[in-house]
Design a protein around this motif. Structure first.
Motif, PDB file in Angstrom:
ATOM      1  N   MET A   1      -1.021  14.546   3.951  1.00  0.00           N
ATOM      2  CA  MET A   1      -0.358  14.837   2.789  1.00  0.00           C
ATOM      3  C   MET A   1      -0.363  13.580   1.939  1.00  0.00           C
ATOM      4  O   MET A   1      -0.328  12.491   2.909  1.00  0.00           O
ATOM      5  CB  MET A   1       1.180  15.378   2.699  1.00  0.00           C
ATOM      6  N   PHE A   2      -0.499  13.446   0.442  1.00  0.00           N
ATOM      7  CA  PHE A   2      -0.668  12.141  -0.294  1.00  0.00           C
ATOM      8  C   PHE A   2       0.614  12.328  -1.072  1.00  0.00           C
ATOM      9  O   PHE A   2       1.254  13.168  -1.477  1.00  0.00           O
ATOM     10  CB  PHE A   2      -1.875  11.929  -0.658  1.00  0.00           C
ATOM     11  N   THR A   3       0.823  11.014  -1.524  1.00  0.00           N
ATOM     12  CA  THR A   3       1.873  10.983  -2.776  1.00  0.00           C
ATOM     13  C   THR A   3       1.388  10.761  -4.121  1.00  0.00           C
ATOM     14  O   THR A   3       2.179  10.834  -5.119  1.00  0.00           O
ATOM     15  CB  THR A   3       2.759   9.678  -2.314  1.00  0.00           C
ATOM     16  N   GLY A   4      -0.049  10.514  -4.423  1.00  0.00           N
ATOM     17  CA  GLY A   4      -0.443  10.131  -5.641  1.00  0.00           C
ATOM     18  C   GLY A   4      -0.145   8.500  -6.237  1.00  0.00           C
ATOM     19  O   GLY A   4      -0.519   8.242  -7.155  1.00  0.00           O
ATOM     20  N   ILE A   5       0.164   7.715  -5.227  1.00  0.00           N
ATOM     21  CA  ILE A   5       0.356   6.389  -5.289  1.00  0.00           C
ATOM     22  C   ILE A   5      -0.980   5.687  -4.724  1.00  0.00           C
ATOM     23  O   ILE A   5      -0.990   5.488  -3.475  1.00  0.00           O
ATOM     24  CB  ILE A   5       1.786   5.828  -4.599  1.00  0.00           C
ATOM     25  N   ILE A   6      -1.719   5.301  -5.674  1.00  0.00           N
ATOM     26  CA  ILE A   6      -3.066   4.742  -5.275  1.00  0.00           C
ATOM     27  C   ILE A   6      -2.824   3.342  -4.522  1.00  0.00           C
ATOM     28  O   ILE A   6      -2.259   2.471  -5.061  1.00  0.00           O
ATOM     29  CB  ILE A   6      -3.874   4.633  -6.567  1.00  0.00           C
ATOM     30  N   GLU A   7      -3.691   3.192  -3.560  1.00  0.00           N
ATOM     31  CA  GLU A   7      -3.443   1.962  -2.628  1.00  0.00           C
ATOM     32  C   GLU A   7      -4.521   0.934  -3.002  1.00  0.00           C
ATOM     33  O   GLU A   7      -4.440  -0.224  -2.963  1.00  0.00           O
ATOM     34  CB  GLU A   7      -3.361   2.384  -1.028  1.00  0.00           C
ATOM     35  N   ASP A   8      -5.782   1.460  -3.474  1.00  0.00           N
ATOM     36  CA  ASP A   8      -6.867   0.449  -3.651  1.00  0.00           C
ATOM     37  C   ASP A   8      -7.867   1.113  -4.707  1.00  0.00           C
ATOM     38  O   ASP A   8      -7.894   2.283  -4.312  1.00  0.00           O
ATOM     39  CB  ASP A   8      -7.383   0.186  -2.331  1.00  0.00           C
ATOM     40  N   LEU A   9      -8.382   0.099  -5.227  1.00  0.00           N
ATOM     41  CA  LEU A   9      -9.557   0.753  -5.943  1.00  0.00           C
ATOM     42  C   LEU A   9     -10.906   0.158  -5.251  1.00  0.00           C
ATOM     43  O   LEU A   9     -11.205  -0.919  -5.116  1.00  0.00           O
ATOM     44  CB  LEU A   9      -9.501  -0.041  -7.374  1.00  0.00           C
ATOM     45  N   GLY A  10     -11.322   1.289  -4.560  1.00  0.00           N
ATOM     46  CA  GLY A  10     -12.471   1.038  -3.639  1.00  0.00           C
ATOM     47  C   GLY A  10     -13.864   1.162  -4.605  1.00  0.00           C
ATOM     48  O   GLY A  10     -13.932   1.303  -5.870  1.00  0.00           O
ATOM     49  N   LEU A  30      -8.669  -1.978   1.893  1.00  0.00           N
ATOM     50  CA  LEU A  30      -7.415  -1.570   2.799  1.00  0.00           C
ATOM     51  C   LEU A  30      -8.050  -1.785   4.269  1.00  0.00           C
ATOM     52  O   LEU A  30      -9.328  -1.827   4.772  1.00  0.00           O
ATOM     53  CB  LEU A  30      -7.408  -0.170   2.768  1.00  0.00           C
ATOM     54  N   PRO A  31      -7.070  -1.931   5.223  1.00  0.00           N
ATOM     55  CA  PRO A  31      -7.505  -2.224   6.534  1.00  0.00           C
ATOM     56  C   PRO A  31      -7.870  -0.843   7.038  1.00  0.00           C
ATOM     57  O   PRO A  31      -7.296  -0.342   8.211  1.00  0.00           O
ATOM     58  CB  PRO A  31      -6.080  -2.850   7.294  1.00  0.00           C
ATOM     59  N   SER A  60     -12.892  -7.331   3.330  1.00  0.00           N
ATOM     60  CA  SER A  60     -13.138  -5.792   3.115  1.00  0.00           C
ATOM     61  C   SER A  60     -13.676  -5.030   4.177  1.00  0.00           C
ATOM     62  O   SER A  60     -14.406  -5.540   5.191  1.00  0.00           O
ATOM     63  CB  SER A  60     -14.390  -5.969   1.862  1.00  0.00           C
ATOM     64  N   HIS A  61     -13.848  -3.789   4.038  1.00  0.00           N
ATOM     65  CA  HIS A  61     -13.944  -3.178   4.923  1.00  0.00           C
ATOM     66  C   HIS A  61     -14.958  -1.722   4.260  1.00  0.00           C
ATOM     67  O   HIS A  61     -14.877  -1.760   2.964  1.00  0.00           O
ATOM     68  CB  HIS A  61     -12.902  -2.392   5.732  1.00  0.00           C
ATOM     69  N   SER A  62     -15.511  -0.985   4.985  1.00  0.00           N
ATOM     70  CA  SER A  62     -16.348   0.377   4.605  1.00  0.00           C
ATOM     71  C   SER A  62     -16.030   1.477   5.460  1.00  0.00           C
ATOM     72  O   SER A  62     -16.003   1.237   6.754  1.00  0.00           O
ATOM     73  CB  SER A  62     -17.722  -0.101   4.014  1.00  0.00           C
ATOM     74  N   PHE A  63     -16.201   2.531   4.904  1.00  0.00           N
ATOM     75  CA  PHE A  63     -16.020   3.650   5.856  1.00  0.00           C
ATOM     76  C   PHE A  63     -16.883   5.044   5.232  1.00  0.00           C
ATOM     77  O   PHE A  63     -17.651   4.918   4.025  1.00  0.00           O
ATOM     78  CB  PHE A  63     -14.593   4.332   5.721  1.00  0.00           C
ATOM     79  N   GLU A  89      -6.195   6.394  -1.421  1.00  0.00           N
ATOM     80  CA  GLU A  89      -4.972   6.528  -0.828  1.00  0.00           C
ATOM     81  C   GLU A  89      -4.853   7.087   0.670  1.00  0.00           C
ATOM     82  O   GLU A  89      -5.730   8.140   0.865  1.00  0.00           O
ATOM     83  CB  GLU A  89      -4.037   7.465  -1.596  1.00  0.00           C
ATOM     84  N   ARG A  90      -4.527   6.415   1.530  1.00  0.00           N
ATOM     85  CA  ARG A  90      -4.431   6.960   2.972  1.00  0.00           C
ATOM     86  C   ARG A  90      -3.129   7.995   3.004  1.00  0.00           C
ATOM     87  O   ARG A  90      -2.479   8.029   2.226  1.00  0.00           O
ATOM     88  CB  ARG A  90      -4.063   5.769   3.861  1.00  0.00           C
ATOM     89  N   ALA A  91      -3.462   8.706   4.057  1.00  0.00           N
ATOM     90  CA  ALA A  91      -2.387   9.780   4.374  1.00  0.00           C
ATOM     91  C   ALA A  91      -1.080   9.282   4.560  1.00  0.00           C
ATOM     92  O   ALA A  91      -0.736   8.336   4.994  1.00  0.00           O
ATOM     93  CB  ALA A  91      -2.638  10.694   5.630  1.00  0.00           C
ATOM     94  N   MET A  92       0.091  10.000   3.862  1.00  0.00           N
ATOM     95  CA  MET A  92       1.428   9.414   4.160  1.00  0.00           C
ATOM     96  C   MET A  92       1.771   9.577   5.583  1.00  0.00           C
ATOM     97  O   MET A  92       1.809  10.656   5.983  1.00  0.00           O
ATOM     98  CB  MET A  92       2.231  10.145   3.045  1.00  0.00           C
ATOM     99  N   PRO A  93       2.227   8.541   6.149  1.00  0.00           N
ATOM    100  CA  PRO A  93       3.225   8.640   7.339  1.00  0.00           C
ATOM    101  C   PRO A  93       4.269   9.635   7.375  1.00  0.00           C
ATOM    102  O   PRO A  93       4.859   9.795   6.175  1.00  0.00           O
ATOM    103  CB  PRO A  93       3.392   7.457   7.996  1.00  0.00           C
TER     104      PRO A  93
END
Length: 208
Positions: A1-10, A30-31, A60-63, A89-93
């Motif tokens: 599940m997510f919250t819609g709060i963007i963590e990063d512009l990839g 993001l890490p 920076s990182h990539s996936f 956005e990563r999944a919400m803990p």
């Protein structure tokens, strides 16, 4: 599940189309190495499964994530090109804060930005949406646009459209800040509205 709060512009590095799917490679600040393979990550509001980490520079990182044919047909991910910015956005803990609203990453369809009205500090953006999604959108309700949790400020029925107000933070930290009229955006309506409709329809049907 997510919250819609963007963590990063990839940034898209590569989109490789396969027979019935595609592989999407994205660079991010993001890490992402801390995210386990097989875990979920939202890309422009679409829940994808992370399948590879890539060694990059320290800052920076990539996936890589797989994108199935159904996702390509129901979202805008298939139109992405190298260099395109994407909301991540990563999944919400389980013990995290629900700062936006409940977002599943299951895109219901796409809309089209039809107007932007700049203000002194924010902008009102109007988005056309499919008629079959319009019934789930209500003034002051929540909607995810390219994965961004937003509050609906106005609704129009004919033609079907809605408006949202973008504050400076949203303009600066998401793809919506630079999205021009004509841009296709992913839409996820409030899941609670869909369940209410389903339960109400089932109840009425059982009385028939």
């Amino acid at each position: 599940m997510f919250t819609g709060i963007i963590e990063d512009l990839g940034q898209v590095e590569e989109l490789v189309r396969l027979t019935d799917s595609a592989r999407l490679r994205i660079r991010t600040a993001l890490p992402i190495g801390d995210v386990a393979l097989g875990a979920s990550i939202a890309v422009n509001g679409v829940c994808l499964t992370l399948v590879e980490h890539h060694e990059t520079a320290a800052s920076s990182h990539s996936f890589t994530a797989d994108v199935m044919a159904e996702t390509l047909s129901r979202s805008s991910l298939g139109t992405l090109t190298p260099g395109a910015p994407v909301n991540l956005e990563r999944a919400m803990p389980a013990d995290g804060r629900l700062d936006g609203h409940i977002v599943q990453g299951h895109v219901d369809g796409t809309g089209t930005i039809i107007e932007r009205q700049p203000g002194e500090r924010w902008e009102v953006v109007t988005i056309a949406l499919p008629d079959d999604l319009a019934r789930y959108v209500a003034e002051k309700g929540s909607i995810a646009v390219d994965g961004t949790s937003l509050t609906v400020t106005a609704v129009t029925d004919d033609p079907a459209s809605f408006s949202v107000a973008l504050i400076p933070e949203t303009l600066a930290r998401t793809t919506l800040g630079a999205a021009t009229p004509g841009t296709t955006v992913n839409l996820e309506v409030d899941v609670i509205a869909k369940y209410v409709e389903r339960l109400t329809t089932a109840k009425i049907g059982s009385r028939a």
